[in-house]
Design a protein around this motif. Structure first.
Motif, PDB file in Angstrom:
ATOM      1  N   UNK A 105      27.241 -14.876 -18.277  1.00  0.00           N
ATOM      2  CA  UNK A 105      25.933 -14.292 -17.963  1.00  0.00           C
ATOM      3  C   UNK A 105      25.063 -14.233 -19.220  1.00  0.00           C
ATOM      4  N   UNK A 106      25.656 -13.792 -20.332  1.00  0.00           N
ATOM      5  CA  UNK A 106      24.914 -13.732 -21.596  1.00  0.00           C
ATOM      6  C   UNK A 106      24.393 -15.110 -21.980  1.00  0.00           C
ATOM      7  N   UNK A 107      25.268 -16.107 -21.902  1.00  0.00           N
ATOM      8  CA  UNK A 107      24.866 -17.469 -22.264  1.00  0.00           C
ATOM      9  C   UNK A 107      23.668 -17.920 -21.437  1.00  0.00           C
ATOM     10  N   UNK A 108      23.754 -17.709 -20.136  1.00  0.00           N
ATOM     11  CA  UNK A 108      22.666 -18.134 -19.257  1.00  0.00           C
ATOM     12  C   UNK A 108      21.374 -17.380 -19.533  1.00  0.00           C
ATOM     13  N   UNK A 109      21.468 -16.093 -19.777  1.00  0.00           N
ATOM     14  CA  UNK A 109      20.264 -15.295 -20.031  1.00  0.00           C
ATOM     15  C   UNK A 109      19.614 -15.686 -21.347  1.00  0.00           C
ATOM     16  N   UNK A 110      20.438 -15.966 -22.373  1.00  0.00           N
ATOM     17  CA  UNK A 110      19.887 -16.329 -23.684  1.00  0.00           C
ATOM     18  C   UNK A 110      19.290 -17.732 -23.635  1.00  0.00           C
ATOM     19  N   UNK A 111      20.041 -18.675 -23.114  1.00  0.00           N
ATOM     20  CA  UNK A 111      19.607 -20.071 -23.132  1.00  0.00           C
ATOM     21  C   UNK A 111      18.481 -20.339 -22.131  1.00  0.00           C
ATOM     22  N   UNK A 131      17.501 -11.868 -25.497  1.00  0.00           N
ATOM     23  CA  UNK A 131      18.493 -11.788 -26.572  1.00  0.00           C
ATOM     24  C   UNK A 131      19.198 -10.436 -26.646  1.00  0.00           C
ATOM     25  N   UNK A 132      18.722  -9.421 -25.924  1.00  0.00           N
ATOM     26  CA  UNK A 132      19.321  -8.086 -25.967  1.00  0.00           C
ATOM     27  C   UNK A 132      19.946  -7.735 -24.629  1.00  0.00           C
ATOM     28  N   UNK A 133      21.137  -7.140 -24.682  1.00  0.00           N
ATOM     29  CA  UNK A 133      21.833  -6.673 -23.498  1.00  0.00           C
ATOM     30  C   UNK A 133      21.222  -5.335 -23.073  1.00  0.00           C
ATOM     31  N   UNK A 134      20.809  -5.232 -21.814  1.00  0.00           N
ATOM     32  CA  UNK A 134      20.168  -4.011 -21.334  1.00  0.00           C
ATOM     33  C   UNK A 134      21.133  -2.829 -21.307  1.00  0.00           C
ATOM     34  N   UNK A 135      22.411  -3.071 -21.058  1.00  0.00           N
ATOM     35  CA  UNK A 135      23.381  -1.987 -20.932  1.00  0.00           C
ATOM     36  C   UNK A 135      23.740  -1.400 -22.293  1.00  0.00           C
ATOM     37  N   UNK A 136      24.088  -2.246 -23.241  1.00  0.00           N
ATOM     38  CA  UNK A 136      24.548  -1.760 -24.544  1.00  0.00           C
ATOM     39  C   UNK A 136      23.441  -1.726 -25.592  1.00  0.00           C
ATOM     40  N   UNK A 137      22.382  -2.491 -25.382  1.00  0.00           N
ATOM     41  CA  UNK A 137      21.314  -2.574 -26.363  1.00  0.00           C
ATOM     42  C   UNK A 137      21.637  -3.482 -27.535  1.00  0.00           C
ATOM     43  N   UNK A 138      22.797  -4.149 -27.482  1.00  0.00           N
ATOM     44  CA  UNK A 138      23.212  -5.018 -28.579  1.00  0.00           C
ATOM     45  C   UNK A 138      22.811  -6.460 -28.304  1.00  0.00           C
ATOM     46  N   UNK A 139      22.852  -7.264 -29.353  1.00  0.00           N
ATOM     47  CA  UNK A 139      22.507  -8.676 -29.221  1.00  0.00           C
ATOM     48  C   UNK A 139      23.547  -9.379 -28.356  1.00  0.00           C
TER      49      UNK A 139
END
Length: 127
Positions: free
Chosen positions: A63-69, A74-82
């Motif tokens: 999911x992260x890969x798809x959202x970034x690319x 670039x930021x995760x809504x749940x954790x606030x981290x990259x």
């Protein structure tokens, strides 16, 4: 009717072959002991709870890969981290052999993360 012995022997052999995995698993006593992982983190928390990460970290990384690319997020809504394997996950889980590889070997999976992600030399990540 003259092949009754051959038919019964064939059925017996078939049953032995089909049921062998069941008997083997029962003799082994179930799944092996999970590996002792080198966590080595100073972070207060992971990007998700431990149970979620054990069960579906691969879905999160996809999911992260798809959202970034695809979306440029670039930021995760749940954790606030990259959202980054090398700059988020490996900051805490730096020993790839002691953490990632041990668990993937235990589970019998061969992830393709390292086809694209290269760990920088001398950045504290053990190969």
């Amino acid at each position: 009717m003259y092949d009754k012995g051959k038919i019964l022997a064939g059925i017996a052999l078939f049953l032995v072959l089909v049921l062998f995995p069941v008997w083997y698993g029962a003799a082994q006593g179930g799944p092996g002991r999970p590996p002792d992982l080198v966590v080595g983190t100073d972070a207060e928390s992971c990007v998700r709870d431990t149970e979620t990460m054990r069960i579906s970290h691969m879905d999160l990384l996809d999911e992260w890969r798809n959202r970034v690319v695809r979306d440029g997020v670039r930021r995760d809504e749940v954790s606030g981290r990259e959202m980054s394997l090398t700059r988020t996950c490996l900051d805490c889980h730096a020993d790839r052999e002691g953490f990632c590889t041990k668990c993937h070997d235990y589970a019998g999976v061969d992830p393709d993360c390292w086809d694209c992600h290269n760990l920088p030399e001398g950045a504290g990540h053990e190969r």
